[in-house]
Scaffold this active site. Structure first.
Site, mmCIF file in Angstrom:
data_model
loop_
_atom_site.group_PDB
_atom_site.id
_atom_site.type_symbol
_atom_site.label_atom_id
_atom_site.label_comp_id
_atom_site.label_asym_id
_atom_site.label_seq_id
_atom_site.Cartn_x
_atom_site.Cartn_y
_atom_site.Cartn_z
ATOM 1 N N PHE A 95 28.209 2.788 49.646
ATOM 2 C CA PHE A 95 28.064 2.169 48.325
ATOM 3 C C PHE A 95 27.791 3.189 47.214
ATOM 4 O O PHE A 95 27.252 2.839 46.166
ATOM 5 C CB PHE A 95 26.969 1.095 48.340
ATOM 6 C CG PHE A 95 27.069 0.155 49.499
ATOM 7 C CD1 PHE A 95 28.173 -0.659 49.659
ATOM 8 C CD2 PHE A 95 26.065 0.100 50.461
ATOM 9 C CE1 PHE A 95 28.279 -1.522 50.738
ATOM 10 C CE2 PHE A 95 26.160 -0.754 51.547
ATOM 11 C CZ PHE A 95 27.280 -1.565 51.687
ATOM 12 N N ALA A 96 28.175 4.438 47.450
ATOM 13 C CA ALA A 96 27.992 5.469 46.427
ATOM 14 C C ALA A 96 29.255 5.695 45.607
ATOM 15 O O ALA A 96 29.230 6.448 44.632
ATOM 16 C CB ALA A 96 27.557 6.779 47.075
ATOM 17 N N LYS A 134 32.393 6.701 47.016
ATOM 18 C CA LYS A 134 33.192 7.816 47.550
ATOM 19 C C LYS A 134 34.681 7.507 47.533
ATOM 20 O O LYS A 134 35.488 8.310 47.047
ATOM 21 C CB LYS A 134 32.733 8.145 48.975
ATOM 22 C CG LYS A 134 31.275 8.565 49.079
ATOM 23 C CD LYS A 134 30.880 8.883 50.501
ATOM 24 C CE LYS A 134 31.090 7.734 51.465
ATOM 25 N NZ LYS A 134 30.285 6.530 51.120
ATOM 26 N N GLU A 187 37.142 8.373 54.897
ATOM 27 C CA GLU A 187 36.289 8.017 56.042
ATOM 28 C C GLU A 187 36.384 9.057 57.164
ATOM 29 O O GLU A 187 36.461 8.725 58.346
ATOM 30 C CB GLU A 187 36.664 6.626 56.570
ATOM 31 C CG GLU A 187 36.606 5.514 55.540
ATOM 32 C CD GLU A 187 35.179 5.180 55.081
ATOM 33 O OE1 GLU A 187 34.218 5.748 55.642
ATOM 34 O OE2 GLU A 187 35.043 4.361 54.155
#
EC number: 2.7.1.21
Length: 220
Positions: free
Chosen positions: A21-22, A24, A94
């Site tokens: 939730f940053a 990325k 990911e």
């Protein structure tokens, strides 16, 4: 393609990493969309184990982009060699879900002249480093660390918290569990909880001694 740095025989690695939730994937998509304005050709990859979006990378605000999924990072080589037009940029989302050969793959791509964008989680729910990400950070020319917001206090959220049945997951549970808001949240270092996490006796003693020291000072 317009004449710019991406057309020269130079390669490097850029890593975007941080907790869940940053933003990325959002930042990765932004960087890729920006390349469209300069007619820079790119190819996007992600590990097949990430089943949340099939053959796509997606940000949480709904933006997405087609990607090639791989089980083995070396499949990236095969895909690139099969393309009619060779890309200048290779993007991997990911990356923490890939095995450690992804580090050598990124290195080989950059050595061969590709610009490599990598997006990855920095740490698992135990607040321990993903070694794949840590190794990529060591070889990357550019590193951008993002943070989220702690859901308890609003401080910078730097630790991914896994929640099962409304409680923090125990330390001994499996590291990889694909999920989203229903399974994960973000905390600061002071609100992140890992039940059952072992600590060296020296650390336990230091924290206990420090608490007692501060308590004694308050009582004086």
């Amino acid at each position: 393609m317009k004449n710019n740095a991406f057309g020269k025989e130079k390669g490097w690695i850029e890593l975007i990493y941080g907790p869940m939730f940053a933003g990325k994937s959002e930042e990765l998509l932004r960087k890729l969309k920006r390349l469209d304005y300069a007619d820079v050709i790119y190819q996007v990859f992600k590990p097949k184990i990430d089943t949340r979006t099939k053959n796509k990378i997606m940000s949480r605000d709904g933006r997405n982009m087609d990607s090639f999924e791989f089980d083995n990072p070396y499949e990236i080589f095969d895909k690139l060699l099969s393309l009619e037009v060779n890309p200048h940029v290779v993007a991997i989302d990911e990356a923490q879900f890939a095995d450690e050969s992804i580090v050598d793959v990124c290195q080989a791509l950059a050595d061969s002249g590709y610009i490599v964008y990598v997006s990855a989680l920095d740490k698992n729910f135990k607040n321990e480093p993903f070694m794949v990400t840590a190794k990529i950070a060591c070889i990357a020319e550019y590193v951008e660390k993002l943070s989220a917001i702690c859901t308890d206090c609003g401080a910078p959220g730097t630790a991914t918290q896994r929640i099962i049945n409304d409680k923090p997951s125990n330390y001994d549970e499996p590291v990889v569990q694909i999920g989203n808001y229903e399974t994960y949240t973000v905390k600061c270092r002071h609100h992140h909880k890992i039940p059952g996490k072992p600590f060296p006796e020296e650390i336990k003693k230091f924290k206990s001694d420090l608490r007692n020291l501060l308590k004694n000072k308050e009582n004086k």
